[in-house]
Design a protein around this motif. Structure first.
Motif, short mmCIF file in Angstrom:
data_model
loop_
_atom_site.label_atom_id
_atom_site.label_comp_id
_atom_site.label_asym_id
_atom_site.label_seq_id
_atom_site.Cartn_x
_atom_site.Cartn_y
_atom_site.Cartn_z
N ARG A 517 27.33 24.30 60.12
CA ARG A 517 28.75 24.15 60.44
C ARG A 517 29.03 23.05 61.48
O ARG A 517 30.18 22.68 61.66
CB ARG A 517 29.33 25.47 60.96
CG ARG A 517 29.85 26.37 59.84
CD ARG A 517 28.97 27.61 59.72
NE ARG A 517 29.59 28.57 58.82
CZ ARG A 517 28.96 29.10 57.78
NH1 ARG A 517 27.72 28.75 57.49
NH2 ARG A 517 29.57 29.99 57.01
N VAL A 518 27.99 22.66 62.20
CA VAL A 518 28.21 21.63 63.22
C VAL A 518 27.55 20.32 62.80
O VAL A 518 28.22 19.29 62.69
CB VAL A 518 27.69 22.09 64.60
CG1 VAL A 518 27.91 21.02 65.64
CG2 VAL A 518 28.40 23.38 65.02
N ALA A 519 26.23 20.39 62.52
CA ALA A 519 25.53 19.16 62.14
C ALA A 519 26.02 18.64 60.80
O ALA A 519 26.11 17.45 60.57
CB ALA A 519 24.02 19.41 62.10
N GLN A 520 26.33 19.59 59.88
CA GLN A 520 26.91 19.19 58.59
C GLN A 520 28.28 19.86 58.47
O GLN A 520 28.51 20.89 59.08
CB GLN A 520 26.08 19.73 57.42
CG GLN A 520 24.60 19.51 57.52
CD GLN A 520 23.81 20.58 56.74
OE1 GLN A 520 24.36 21.47 56.10
NE2 GLN A 520 22.50 20.47 56.83
N ALA A 521 29.11 19.29 57.63
CA ALA A 521 30.37 19.98 57.35
C ALA A 521 30.08 21.07 56.33
O ALA A 521 29.33 20.86 55.37
CB ALA A 521 31.37 18.99 56.78
N HIS A 522 30.67 22.26 56.55
CA HIS A 522 30.47 23.35 55.60
C HIS A 522 31.32 23.07 54.37
O HIS A 522 32.43 22.59 54.46
CB HIS A 522 30.88 24.67 56.26
CG HIS A 522 30.53 25.87 55.43
ND1 HIS A 522 31.44 26.47 54.60
CD2 HIS A 522 29.38 26.55 55.31
CE1 HIS A 522 30.84 27.49 53.99
NE2 HIS A 522 29.59 27.57 54.41
N GLY A 523 30.78 23.40 53.21
CA GLY A 523 31.53 23.18 51.98
C GLY A 523 32.77 24.06 51.90
O GLY A 523 32.96 24.97 52.72
N ALA A 524 33.60 23.80 50.92
CA ALA A 524 34.84 24.56 50.79
C ALA A 524 34.57 26.02 50.42
O ALA A 524 35.35 26.90 50.74
CB ALA A 524 35.73 23.91 49.73
N LEU A 525 33.46 26.27 49.74
CA LEU A 525 33.17 27.64 49.29
C LEU A 525 31.92 28.16 49.97
O LEU A 525 31.10 27.40 50.49
CB LEU A 525 32.99 27.64 47.77
CG LEU A 525 34.22 27.18 46.99
CD1 LEU A 525 33.92 27.16 45.49
CD2 LEU A 525 35.43 28.06 47.27
N TYR A 526 31.77 29.49 49.94
CA TYR A 526 30.61 30.12 50.58
C TYR A 526 29.45 30.21 49.59
O TYR A 526 29.65 30.30 48.38
CB TYR A 526 30.98 31.52 51.07
CG TYR A 526 32.00 31.47 52.18
CD1 TYR A 526 31.61 31.23 53.48
CD2 TYR A 526 33.36 31.59 51.90
CE1 TYR A 526 32.54 31.13 54.50
CE2 TYR A 526 34.31 31.50 52.91
CZ TYR A 526 33.89 31.27 54.21
OH TYR A 526 34.81 31.17 55.21
#
Ligand SMILES: Cc1cc2nc3c(=O)[nH]c(=O)nc-3n(C[C@H](O)[C@H](O)[C@H](O)COP(=O)(O)OP(=O)(O)OC[C@H]3O[C@@H](n4cnc5c(N)ncnc54)[C@H](O)[C@@H]3O)c2cc1C
Length: 547
Positions: A517-526
């Protein structure tokens, strides 16, 4: 001919048992750890008792009944005389009674209306988080009552009369003057037809009379209208002013609050939200004339904390229902819980809740310590809109994904997921909608040097083992641009959650959050976060231990 075996209509198999009669505290490892880390560990036994009380099947049933039977407005009696009362289902009153007995409306205040000593905020936040998992509509007046005392501090004489009525554990729904009752509740009225965000445009007027003020005008949303009194904004001769508007005048006559109708709402159905007009209603001033916003904002900061807490609670309940169901449901001869892709979804959902609960409990601690520590005051100022923005806006999509884990069972009303899903958007809309929260964060970053320092410090903590601060884009200056504010505030939410997890959760969890969630952007879905098997197992066991 081979006899056809009778169909056993009553035979139910491959379904999960109801998720009820649970200890909402002891079954929630992230909550236990946050409570411990933020100084309320001594309350663990009491919190567990509270968790068992609210996790009982009877509480789930009360919540269902309160929402299936929404309140009704009785504007007139049969002869045409005004009544202006709203009738709630007994289940709503039972929930109110339980929350007031648990002092969710008051445990952060002393009888004289001063802030209670730490860890009052953290302990109350934990209780509120558990109660909101079961039913949130009734918590609207609970939230407003506890928050109102912060604004009433601007009028010490009035606070001295009101605080002793608020701080007890007595719920009295009777329609009587507040000074005759053993306990009272308080609401808030700011939003008018022409604007809720821009309250400076409020058109309701307040005219000084002999014993107080006379209010004329309207409010477009006035929730929990059977509260005993409301804090409202009105235009007095000296400008926009905070007013205490009771349901009864000092002579005991019913005050002139004329309810026009109740809103037909998407969710939040156990709670009433009214449209109301005032015809020379009696009011008392709270704070200086012209200082209305400055006065009521003290209340609003606390209600925003509760919005974030409640949305985190909805996510927690949706997650617990999903994990519970998947542990029982078999598809293709294997429990859903053991299907690799479902585990990836559940683990990613668990990680989202880990971040939300860590952030909101860290925020509660900042409220506990703000009076004694300027850094904590800066944290509370900056992170309240950040947490409200991020958690409240995350909840609806999150609940939808959890609903899908239950398949068709999740879509039906009795599963509770539909109610959580309908309830969730309101926390983002009221008390300052998403964009307004982001504007508030920009304001804090611009005006408060401590807030800007905090941004940098959080970036460092969140980044610690994972890499350099630069890659997180933690530059407070980027927040100067309104059009980019959502991006910056979202990043800040992730930094703050990652930093909070580093202080409370095991490294494997904090690391997974920072990476995904910080180093990469989290995708739109889980479910696409690529968590390894060990992290997945840790997250699922923490979310809900196997019974
Ligand atoms: C169920 C429910 C109960 C409520 N109960 C109460 C209550 O008890 N008391 C009370 O006072 N109010 C209550 N409200 C009202 C609520 O607080 C307002 O609806 C909310 O503050 C938004 O105001 P508005 O509806 O006038 O929208 P607007 O102010 O018109 O805003 C519309 C949108 O524009 C966005 N926006 C505003 N300014 C900007 C800007 N400068 N840049 C970019 N975007 C912007 C907002 O974020 C929002 O998304 C309740 C609302 C609901 C749904």
């Amino acid at each position: 001919m081979t006899p056809v075996s009778p169909i056993h209509a009553n035979e139910v198999f491959n379904q999960s048992p109801p998720y009820e009669n649970v200890d909402l505290f002891s079954s929630d490892r992230p909550l236990i750890e946050a409570v411990e880390a933020h100084g309320a560990g001594d309350e663990a036994a009491a919190l567990s008792a509270f968790g068992r009380q609210w996790g009982a099947a009877e509480m789930f049933a009360l919540a269902r009944r309160a929402n299936e039977n929404p309140p009704k407005l009785h504007a007139f009696d049969p002869k045409g005389f005004r009544r202006d009362v709203v009738e709630f289902h007994p289940a709503y009153h039972d929930l109110m009674r339980a929350s007031v007995a648990g002092r969710l409306h008051a445990s952060t205040w002393t009888p004289s209306g001063r802030r209670a000593a730490p860890p009052a905020e953290v302990a109350r936040a934990a209780r509120y988080y558990m109660a909101a998992q079961i039913e949130s509509g009734h918590l609207c007046p609970i939230t407003m009552t506890r928050a109102a005392l912060a604004a009433l501090a601007a009028e010490p004489a009035l606070l001295a009369q009101v605080a002793p009525k608020v701080v007890g554990a007595n719920y009295d729904p009777g329609f009587r003057p507040w000074w005759e009752k053993p306990g009272m509740t308080l609401g808030m009225g700011m939003t008018e037809r022409q604007g809720g965000t821009d309250v400076r445009a409020n058109s309701t007027t307040a005219v000084l009379t002999g014993d107080g003020y006379s209010i004329t005008g309207h409010k477009w949303f006035l929730s929990a209208p059977m509260c005993d009194a409301f804090l409202m904004l009105a235009q007095a001769p000296g400008g926009l002013t905070c007013m205490f508007v009771p349901r009864f005048r000092p002579d005991g006559a019913v005050n002139a609050l004329r309810f026009q109708r109740l809103k037909d709402k998407l969710g939040n159905r156990s709670n009433a939200s009214s449209e109301v007009e005032f015809a020379d209603a009696f009011a008392m001033r709270v704070g200086e004339e012209g200082a209305g916003i400055r006065t009521i904002i003290q209340m609003v900061q606390l209600t925003r904390l509760d919005c974030a807490l409640a949305s985190a609670a909805f996510m927690r309940m949706a997650l617990a229902q999903a994990v519970h169901h998947c542990r029982y449901r078999c598809v293709f001869q294997k429990h859903l819980y053991d299907q690799p892709m479902m585990r990836a979804v559940l683990a990613d959902l668990s990680l989202e809740v880990e971040g939300a609960v860590a952030l909101v409990m860290r925020l509660a601690r900042a409220f506990d310590r703000a009076a004694a520590d300027p850094r904590e005051a800066a944290y509370a100022r900056l992170m309240t809109p950040v947490a409200k923005y991020w958690i409240c806006k995350t909840a609806p999509g999150f609940i939808y994904e959890a609903m899908e884990c239950l398949g068709g069972n999740g879509y039906v009303e009795e599963s509770m997921l539909p109610r959580l899903y309908r309830e969730a958007p309101v926390n983002a809309i009221w008390e300052g909608s998403g964009n307004v929260m982001c504007l508030d964060v920009l304001r804090a970053l611009r005006r408060d040097p401590q807030a800007a320092d905090l941004f940098a410090a959080l970036a460092e903590i969140a980044a610690a083992p994972a890499g350099g601060k630069a890659e997180f884009g933690a530059d407070p200056d980027e927040g100067g641009d309104e059009a980019g504010a959502r991006l910056s505030v979202g990043r800040l939410a992730m930094l703050a959650s990652a930093a909070a997890l580093r202080a409370t959760a095991p490294p494997v969890v904090a690391e997974a959050f920072a990476r995904t969630r910080v180093a990469q952007a989290h995708g739109a879905l889980y479910g696409a976060a690529a968590l390894d098997a060990r992290t997945t197992e840790t997250l699922l066991q923490r979310a809900l231990p196997e019974r």
